[in-house]
Design a protein around this motif. Structure first.
Motif, short mmCIF file in Angstrom:
data_model
loop_
_atom_site.label_atom_id
_atom_site.label_comp_id
_atom_site.label_asym_id
_atom_site.label_seq_id
_atom_site.Cartn_x
_atom_site.Cartn_y
_atom_site.Cartn_z
N SER A 429 0.82 -1.22 0.00
CA SER A 429 0.00 0.00 0.00
C SER A 429 0.85 1.26 0.00
O SER A 429 0.38 2.34 -0.39
CB SER A 429 -0.94 0.01 1.21
N TYR A 430 2.10 1.14 0.45
CA TYR A 430 3.00 2.30 0.42
C TYR A 430 3.58 2.53 -0.98
O TYR A 430 4.25 3.53 -1.20
CB TYR A 430 4.08 2.16 1.48
N ALA A 431 3.31 1.63 -1.91
CA ALA A 431 3.50 1.90 -3.33
C ALA A 431 2.22 2.50 -3.91
O ALA A 431 2.27 3.43 -4.71
CB ALA A 431 3.89 0.62 -4.06
N MET A 432 1.06 1.99 -3.48
CA MET A 432 -0.21 2.52 -3.98
C MET A 432 -0.33 4.02 -3.75
O MET A 432 -0.79 4.75 -4.62
CB MET A 432 -1.39 1.81 -3.29
N ALA A 560 11.46 5.32 -0.13
CA ALA A 560 11.24 4.93 1.27
C ALA A 560 9.91 5.47 1.76
O ALA A 560 9.41 6.49 1.26
CB ALA A 560 12.38 5.45 2.13
N PRO A 561 9.31 4.82 2.76
CA PRO A 561 8.06 5.36 3.32
C PRO A 561 8.31 6.72 3.96
O PRO A 561 9.39 6.97 4.48
CB PRO A 561 7.66 4.31 4.35
N PRO A 562 7.31 7.60 3.91
CA PRO A 562 7.49 8.93 4.51
C PRO A 562 7.51 8.86 6.03
O PRO A 562 7.16 7.81 6.61
CB PRO A 562 6.25 9.69 4.01
N PRO A 563 7.91 9.93 6.69
CA PRO A 563 7.77 9.96 8.16
C PRO A 563 6.33 9.64 8.55
O PRO A 563 5.38 9.97 7.82
CB PRO A 563 8.15 11.39 8.52
N SER A 564 6.15 9.00 9.68
CA SER A 564 4.81 8.64 10.11
C SER A 564 4.64 8.98 11.58
O SER A 564 5.59 9.33 12.27
CB SER A 564 4.54 7.15 9.88
N ALA A 565 3.40 8.88 12.05
CA ALA A 565 3.08 9.20 13.44
C ALA A 565 2.45 7.99 14.11
O ALA A 565 1.91 7.11 13.43
CB ALA A 565 2.11 10.38 13.49
N PRO A 566 2.47 7.92 15.42
CA PRO A 566 1.79 6.83 16.13
C PRO A 566 0.31 7.13 16.32
O PRO A 566 -0.32 6.62 17.25
CB PRO A 566 2.53 6.78 17.47
N THR A 618 18.41 3.88 -7.18
CA THR A 618 18.34 5.24 -6.64
C THR A 618 17.37 5.22 -5.46
O THR A 618 16.21 4.79 -5.61
CB THR A 618 17.83 6.22 -7.71
N VAL A 619 17.83 5.64 -4.29
CA VAL A 619 17.01 5.61 -3.07
C VAL A 619 16.57 7.03 -2.75
O VAL A 619 17.40 7.93 -2.61
CB VAL A 619 17.79 5.00 -1.90
N LEU A 620 15.26 7.21 -2.64
CA LEU A 620 14.70 8.54 -2.36
C LEU A 620 13.98 8.53 -1.02
O LEU A 620 13.28 7.57 -0.68
CB LEU A 620 13.71 8.93 -3.47
N ARG A 621 14.12 9.64 -0.27
CA ARG A 621 13.49 9.78 1.04
C ARG A 621 12.74 11.11 1.09
O ARG A 621 13.15 12.09 0.46
CB ARG A 621 14.53 9.71 2.15
N PHE A 622 11.65 11.12 1.88
CA PHE A 622 10.83 12.32 2.00
C PHE A 622 11.32 13.28 3.09
O PHE A 622 10.89 14.43 3.13
CB PHE A 622 9.38 11.94 2.31
N GLU A 623 12.15 12.81 3.98
CA GLU A 623 12.56 13.63 5.12
C GLU A 623 13.13 14.99 4.72
O GLU A 623 12.79 16.00 5.36
CB GLU A 623 13.57 12.87 5.99
N PRO A 624 14.00 15.10 3.68
CA PRO A 624 14.50 16.43 3.33
C PRO A 624 13.41 17.41 2.94
O PRO A 624 13.56 18.62 3.17
CB PRO A 624 15.44 16.14 2.14
N GLN A 625 12.31 16.92 2.38
CA GLN A 625 11.20 17.79 2.02
C GLN A 625 10.36 18.20 3.23
O GLN A 625 9.88 19.33 3.31
CB GLN A 625 10.26 17.09 1.03
N LEU A 626 10.18 17.25 4.16
CA LEU A 626 9.15 17.42 5.19
C LEU A 626 9.70 17.83 6.56
O LEU A 626 8.97 18.47 7.34
CB LEU A 626 8.36 16.12 5.36
N CYS A 627 10.91 17.46 6.89
CA CYS A 627 11.39 17.61 8.26
C CYS A 627 12.36 18.77 8.38
O CYS A 627 13.34 18.87 7.63
CB CYS A 627 12.04 16.32 8.73
N ARG A 628 12.07 19.60 9.37
CA ARG A 628 12.95 20.72 9.73
C ARG A 628 13.04 20.77 11.25
O ARG A 628 12.02 20.93 11.93
CB ARG A 628 12.39 22.05 9.18
N PRO A 640 -3.75 18.87 3.76
CA PRO A 640 -3.23 17.71 4.49
C PRO A 640 -2.45 16.78 3.57
O PRO A 640 -2.93 16.42 2.49
CB PRO A 640 -4.50 17.03 5.03
N LEU A 641 -1.28 16.38 4.00
CA LEU A 641 -0.42 15.52 3.19
C LEU A 641 -0.68 14.04 3.45
O LEU A 641 -0.26 13.19 2.65
CB LEU A 641 1.05 15.82 3.48
N TYR A 642 -1.34 13.71 4.56
CA TYR A 642 -1.54 12.31 4.95
C TYR A 642 -3.03 11.98 5.01
O TYR A 642 -3.85 12.84 5.35
CB TYR A 642 -0.92 12.05 6.32
#
Length: 674
Positions: A429-432, A560-566, A618-628, A640-642
């Protein structure tokens, strides 16, 4: 003063005789197990077996009532169903009405709409069917559904609708044979159906009727077992039976993972042994349990809506300083108070007051009013300009729901964005959830989607949850289906050289979380256990897959999967927008970067190792876009992004994927939607 309480033997009880005290104790044990399980108390992992106890007791009592009336030639369908209606509906209607009234302030909109369907299902004695249809990987969590517990009441009511006719139109001497046959057939259906669809086997009458059937068989055989020899044997079995009722729900996994399965069969047979005893007394110290048994129906009705509303309000991170277990205990305590009021003020008087045509009119009016209340809740709309969270939180299967594969991958037409696509996305589903953004990003290059829920792009290993019975994800036959699906994707790619780019993506947790999962090697049945061993096997398998794809002349990208929350981010944002009662939220519902790094440490290590130069992907991550700093964004410009705790929303995917691909030089001409 006597130290025992009198009971009435089943064979001599009439409609007006008080219920046997020992049966009320059984009901108390059943409801207390259910409450302990729903409150998530330690030592109650199998507290759901309390419902199975209820099923046997219900089958025993209702069949006994009908059989006695038939033998006395005084049975009436109208009288039977009228009595059932007066017994069950008033208290249930009170809970339904109050739940509907509380819903706009306690439930998010998706849960409100689910509640409407559940309410109509409850009114039509079909809530088990409604809930079966609301289950699934992408559906709302069961703990958020205030009427979830009505599934068992619906199942019992369906049994009550059929049982009288079966008994009336069967000769007296053949009734127990008929019930034995139907019980055996139901048990056989369970064994056949459960490996294919565990959810259907759990919710539907054909695969649960055997539990009520055991009680019915017991009621018809009670008189035959009233002799001294039989009763002596039953008395000898009584203490072991009580021990089983108190021990098996504490650790049901010891006897088997499937439910209903061995654990349910054990507690059902133990319950039947205790029901067949004709002992005339129980110890006086059990009086509190008898009283709980008296109010068990009201307690069962009331407790779950309170807990479900609490679970809706709790968006849940420990750093907020709240303790969910304290709130749960408070909800259970409140349920006890409200149940006492419901039992004394509604349930008991209604059985005597709602008789005749006047009683029928009241019940019909209540049905209509609750149905209209549910309709009114359905028609309610959010304020103008607000985010449509119902649409935002809808399942995102990518190009089509049909792209969540049930069988081998075939590259079907509705899972392509162009006639001759050049890109393929492969994973769970993280590809979907990447598909909407990828389609925007690659445009005329076209995308074909090869995805299966929970099944990552790891052809050599498959995740397993040993404690789950057959018919669930991560258990047979799903394990074989996942392995076959991945093999079919590789095979399809070898026949389609026009695919020049393959995107791989997965949640990864199901391949790395050693306390919860194991890995099984494809074609061998060998299990891999332990975090380090699982990570090494999964990493080796993914690298092997990348090498195979590269050898085919394909460019490989792992996202890679994006950052997530509990917690459910979209639900948190909706509650914040609507001003609903919320517990445990971070400011702005943001993701705490350090918490995510700690909670998903294995996943982060895996992606870091995959990024080493030895990997040709090629490995891509969302953290550089989302995390500060210490926070990761969950909205961009109010969007909302999620859609839940970790999956991107459709618009979030469209916002994030084009710049992510462009940063790697994979799609230089894509449009930035931000």
């Amino acid at each position: 003063m006597s130290d025992t309480l009198a009971t009435s033997p089943a064979s001599s009880r009439t409609a007006d005789t008080p219920l046997r005290a020992d049966i009320q104790i059984l009901r108390a044990v059943a409801v207390l197990w259910v409450l302990a399980y729903h409150a998530q108390l330690p030592g109650a992992t199998g507290g759901y077996l309390g419902v199975d106890i209820f099923f046997v007791v219900s089958g025993f009592l209702i069949t006994g009532l009908i059989q006695r009336a038939l033998l006395q030639d005084r049975f009436s369908f109208a009288a039977f169903y009228g009595r059932r209606a007066r017994r069950l509906l008033p208290a249930a209607y009170g809970v339904l009405a109050l739940t509907l009234l509380a819903a706009p302030w306690t439930l998010n909109r998706s849960e409100q709409l689910d509640l409407v369907s559940q309410t109509w299902g409850a009114l039509g004695f079909a809530n088990n069917i409604v809930l079966w249809q609301q289950t699934g990987y992408f559906q709302g969590a069961s703990e958020l559904k205030p009427l979830l517990h009505f599934w068992s009441l619906a199942l019992e009511e369906q049994y009550y609708l059929l049982l009288p006719a079966l008994l009336v139109f069967t000769r007296s001497s053949a009734r127990w044979v008929m019930l034995v046959a139907l019980t055996v057939v139901s048990g056989a259906l369970l064994l056949l159906w459960q490996p294919q669809d565990a959810s259907a086997a759990f919710y539907l009458l054909p695969t649960r009727a055997w539990e009520l059937g055991l009680g019915s068989i017991g009621a018809l055989l009670a008189d035959r077992l009233a002799g001294p020899r039989a009763q002596g044997l039953l008395r000898a079995l009584a203490w072991p039976a009580w021990a089983l009722l108190l021990l098996v729900p504490a650790a049901p996994q010891v006897v088997g993972a499937a439910h209903p399965g061995p654990a349910a069969a054990i507690v059902n047979l133990a319950t039947l042994v205790l029901l067949l005893r004709t002992s005339a007394s129980v110890p006086r110290w059990t009086q509190p349990l008898v009283r709980i048994g008296d109010a068990s129906y009201a307690l069962y009705l009331v407790h779950w809506p309170l807990l479900a509303m609490l679970h809706n309000a709790w968006v849940g991170v420990a750093s907020a300083g709240n303790h969910l277990w304290v709130w749960r205990l408070g909800a259970v305590a409140l349920a006890g108070v409200l149940a006492a009021g419901l039992h004394v003020g509604v349930e008991r008087p209604a059985k005597h007051a709602l008789t005749g045509r006047r009683g029928a009119a009241w019940l019909i009016s209540g049905t209509v009013l609750i149905a209209l209340g549910a309709w009114a809740l359905k028609l309610w709309t959010p304020a103008a300009g607000a985010v449509d969270f119902v649409e935002l939180r809808r399942p995102n299967y990518g190009l089509s729901a049909n792209c969540d594969a049930e069988g081998p991958f075939e590259g079907r037409a509705d899972c392509r964005s162009a006639r001759t696509p050049r890109w393929l996305i492969w994973g769970d589903s993280y590809a979907m959830h990447l598909v909407p953004g990828l389609v925007d990003a690659i445009g005329s290059n076209g995308l074909v989607q090869a995805t299966k829920s929970s099944c990552g792009p790891f052809p050599g290993v498959t995740p397993v949850r040993p404690e789950l019975g057959e018919g669930h994800s991560f258990a047979p036959p799903w394990i074989a289906q996942c392995a076959a699906f991945n093999a079919s994707v590789l095979s399809w790619l070898t026949r389609h050289p026009e695919i020049d780019t393959v995107v791989l993506s997965s949640l990864l947790t199901q391949y790395l979380d050693a306390p919860k999962y194991e890995l099984q090697r494809t074609g061998e049945g060998q299990r891999i256990r332990g975090g380090d061993a699982m990570a090494a096997a999964a990493l080796k398998d993914l690298r092997t897959t990348v090498q195979r794809l590269t050898a085919m002349g394909k460019r490989v990208v792992f996202i890679a999967p994006p950052p997530s929350a509990p917690f459910d981010i979209a639900a948190c944002l909706e509650r914040e927008q609507a001003g609903r009662w919320t517990l445990g939220a971070t400011p702005g519902c943001a993701i705490e970067a350090d918490e995510d790094l700690h909670r998903r440490a294995a996943e982060h290590r895996f992606v870091t190792e995959l990024s080493e130069p030895s990997t040709t992907a090629t490995v891509l991550r969302f953290e550089p876009q989302l995390c500060r700093g210490d926070r990761c964004d969950v909205t961009w410009d109010g969007v909302p992004l999620y859609r839940d705790a970790g999956h991107l929303s459709r618009e979030g995917s469209r916002l994030l994927l084009p710049p992510l691909l462009r940063s790697a030089g994979l799609a230089e001409q894509v449009r930035d939607r931000r």
